[in-house]
Design an enzyme around this catalytic site. Structure first.
Site, PDB file in Angstrom:
ATOM      1  N   THR A  55       0.861  -1.170   0.000  1.00 39.50           N
ATOM      2  CA  THR A  55       0.000   0.000   0.000  1.00 39.50           C
ATOM      3  C   THR A  55       0.906   1.231   0.000  1.00 39.50           C
ATOM      4  OG1 THR A  55      -1.910   1.037   1.069  1.00 39.50           O
ATOM      5  CG2 THR A  55      -0.230   0.078   2.524  1.00 39.50           C
ATOM      6  N   LYS A  59       3.702   1.875  -3.581  1.00 43.90           N
ATOM      7  CA  LYS A  59       3.192   1.336  -4.845  1.00 43.90           C
ATOM      8  C   LYS A  59       4.029   1.761  -6.043  1.00 43.90           C
ATOM      9  CE  LYS A  59      -1.641   0.716  -3.493  1.00 43.90           C
ATOM     10  NZ  LYS A  59      -3.054   1.039  -3.829  1.00 43.90           N
ATOM     11  N   ASN A  80       0.769  -2.938  -6.556  1.00 41.42           N
ATOM     12  CA  ASN A  80       0.344  -3.255  -5.183  1.00 41.42           C
ATOM     13  C   ASN A  80       0.692  -4.705  -4.825  1.00 41.42           C
ATOM     14  OD1 ASN A  80      -1.608  -4.670  -6.689  1.00 41.42           O
ATOM     15  ND2 ASN A  80      -3.191  -4.301  -5.155  1.00 41.42           N
ATOM     16  N   ARG A 144      -7.768  18.907  -4.660  1.00 41.79           N
ATOM     17  CA  ARG A 144      -7.484  20.159  -3.963  1.00 41.79           C
ATOM     18  C   ARG A 144      -6.428  20.960  -4.715  1.00 41.79           C
ATOM     19  NH1 ARG A 144      -6.745  16.832   0.589  1.00 41.79           N
ATOM     20  NH2 ARG A 144      -8.523  16.684   2.001  1.00 41.79           N
ATOM     21  N   PRO A 146      -4.214  20.967  -8.288  1.00 40.96           N
ATOM     22  CA  PRO A 146      -4.070  20.365  -9.618  1.00 40.96           C
ATOM     23  C   PRO A 146      -2.744  19.637  -9.807  1.00 40.96           C
ATOM     24  CG  PRO A 146      -4.991  22.569  -9.800  1.00 40.96           C
ATOM     25  CD  PRO A 146      -4.609  22.380  -8.360  1.00 40.96           C
ATOM     26  N   GLY A 226     -15.533   0.115  -0.251  1.00 34.77           N
ATOM     27  CA  GLY A 226     -14.107  -0.157  -0.170  1.00 34.77           C
ATOM     28  C   GLY A 226     -13.818  -1.608   0.141  1.00 34.77           C
TER      29      GLY A 226
END
Length: 260
Positions: A55, A59, A80, A144, A146, A226
């Protein structure tokens, strides 16, 4: 399971349940491994290790450490999964991408033509790649900053079939068939919930806390969880590690019990 932070991960629960179900006396544990520590960790492993789940923040760091990189991992720019090869080297793969497809199609088998993806990190990139393989061609990345979407944009640019990608701020309106959230629950503000209230299908990769604000805002929508994603990507890893079909029901049940 490697990453940082790692204590919250359900992956050990799922994999251990799978091993019990098929009668394998195998172990699967979580190890705290921070950015930059993966090469040293790999050198300490002996031949008893069959594979590793990764995780964040590992990755992308895993790719240059692998002798073989799958087409999916290369396209996503992230792995992963590491599987030990017969010569002791590692093969890198990405089960997030096919896991996303399997989780979505289990709950929503209809085509998705327009998608909003909240966030721009490695999971967002995997989501874009997964949806593109199903035929989706219009994407809105809501972020939030770019600059945080650069890696996901690179994934889009590497696709053989071009897609249209638009960058907006978190909470900016966007028409879509599906919203995929890769952001934490505490980043799901009232403004964001209002902006995507009319989107008929919600896929939130978070599984704890549950339900997330995005899911709870409208209980009538189709929801992909999830846990759905975690189970499907873990099932693919299970088969890579063991060579056996994954006991999907037992793994899902174990995850539900742990969350409850």
């Amino acid at each position: 399971m490697l990453g940082s932070p790692i204590g919250h991960s359900l992956s050990p629960v799922l994999h251990r349940a799978g091993y019990r179900a098929v009668g394998l006396d195998w172990t699967y544990d979580a190890h705290e491994v921070s950015s930059g520590e993966l090469p040293a960790f790999l050198t300490r492993l002996d031949d008893s290790w069959r594979g590793l789940s990764l995780t964040m923040p590992l990755k992308r760091e895993a790719l240059p450490l692998a002798a073989v990189v799958s087409d999916v991992a290369r396209a996503a720019g992230a792995a992963n999964t590491l599987v030990r090869r017969d010569d002791g080297t590692w093969a890198a793969d990405n089960t997030d991408v096919p896991g996303l497809v399997a989780a979505l199609q289990e709950r929503w088998p209809s085509p998705v033509e327009r998608a909003v993806i909240l966030g721009g990190g490695a999971t967002a990139a995997s989501a874009l790649l997964a949806l593109a393989t199903t035929g989706c061609r219009e994407f809105t990345l809501a972020v939030r900053d770019p600059g945080r979407a650069a890696d996901t944009l690179e994934v889009a640019e590497r696709l053989a079939d071009p897609v249209d990608v638009r960058i907006v701020g978190l909470g900016d309106d966007a028409a879509a068939d599906l919203v995929v959230s890769t952001i934490p629950a505490d980043a799901q503000t009232p403004e964001l919930l209002a902006a995507y209230a009319a989107v008929p299908v919600v896929f939130d990769v978070v599984y704890d806390p549950w339900p997330t604000p995005l899911v709870a805002a409208n209980g009538n929508r189709v929801v992909v969880t999830g846990l759905d994603l975690l189970v499907h990507q873990a099932a693919l890893q299970f088969t890579m590690f063991t060579g056996l079909p994954a006991p999907l029901r037992e793994m899902r049940d174990a995850g539900r019990t742990a969350l409850a």
